[in-house]
Enzyme design. Structure first.
Site: not given
Length: 302
Positions: A14, A239, A248
């Site tokens: 996700r 990012c 992440n």
């Protein structure tokens, strides 16, 4: 005070994929989720019920859920931004949702076109209906250690949003360092402030590795008693606020660190490395996991 075991929430399918430029078809998304489950992950974000024109990477999340066994003892939460998203999630058979607030007023306005309080009012209605239908609700807070527009965010701002989400009935609140600017001492000060009102066992941490601080911050959080860590296989999802920067923290790197600390997590690292390399090949992007790179044919093998 470091815990003996932790739960890892895999956000790659996700939060990771939604920040990738290439859009994966449903079968590839389903395969990724199933492979992650086979590697031992018990909490895997399956997608978002957001308008497909706004987030095409997450379109057809209902079809993804239809291909998953929602009764196999693994949680597949989906992100919902509003009541329409919740209705679509309910129709698809979702058993857990996540709502996403921000600790920065400017970020909230630019990201979801409303103030923090307006967003909380919206999520209060969504959460109530979800709980009435027997769903679990997880709360996210972005920009907890810094905002790309407003700079430093005070722990009091984060605590305000966390308390509101807690009062709504969120069983867990994930604290997100959206731009990866946090450092260990700032992390511990934030957790100390929030845990005075919300038990530490109900707080999760979600660090981006934009400035290379994610693992250090996770260690600082573990030392405070945090037992839930969000991470993304292969570091999927760069990012969006720092060109070329990693996003992440990679699940492989988190697992390697936990293994070295003797902390139980239930995940097969070798399997995870294989999954990360495979999905990055499909996405035509580099693997961001340092552990995976170190164990490549040209890297050092332990």
């Amino acid at each position: 005070m470091i815990p003996k075991s932790v739960k890892i929430v895999e956000v790659g399918p996700r939060d990771g994929l939604q920040n990738e430029s290439k859009i994966l078809p449903v079968p590839e998304r389903v395969r990724l989720i199933k492979n992650l489950a086979e590697a031992g992950l018990k909490q895997i974000e399956a997608g978002s019920f957001v308008r497909s024109d706004l987030l095409p990477q997450m379109s057809n999340t209902d079809q993804v859920l239809a291909e998953l066994n929602l009764t196999m003892g693994i949680n597949f939460p989906v992100l919902v931004p509003n009541m329409r998203g919740l209705d679509n999630a309910l129709a698809a058979g979702a058993r857990e949702i996540a709502v996403f607030a921000a600790a920065s007023e400017t970020f909230s306005q630019k990201n979801i076109n409303c103030s923090i309080n307006e967003s909380l009012d919206r999520f209060s209605e969504v959460t109530k209906k979800a709980l009435d239908h027997g769903l679990k609700v997880r709360g996210y807070i972005s920009c907890v250690l810094g905002c790309p527009y407003s700079g430093t965010i005070s722990p009091e701002n984060v605590g305000y949003v966390a308390s509101k989400l807690n009062d709504m009935g969120c069983y867990e609140i994930s604290l997100g360092d959206t731009i990866g600017i946090g450092t260990p001492i700032a992390t511990q000060k934030l957790l100390a402030s929030i845990s005075s009102d919300i038990p530490i066992e109900r707080l999760a941490v979600h660090f981006h590795d934009t400035y290379g601080q994610a693992l250090a911050n996770i260690l600082a959080a573990l030392q405070m008693g945090v037992t839930v860590i969000d991470s993304s296989v292969a570091g999927l999802g760069g990012c969006p606020y720092a060109r070329g920067a990693s996003g992440n923290v990679a699940t492989e790197d988190v697992v390697f660190m936990l293994d070295g600390m003797g902390i139980q997590h239930g995940i097969d690292l070798i399997n995870l490395i294989t999954i990360g390399k495979s999905i990055c090949t499909i996405l035509d992007r580099p693997v961001m996991s340092k552990v995976s790179l170190a164990r490549s044919p040209t890297g050092f093998e332990l």
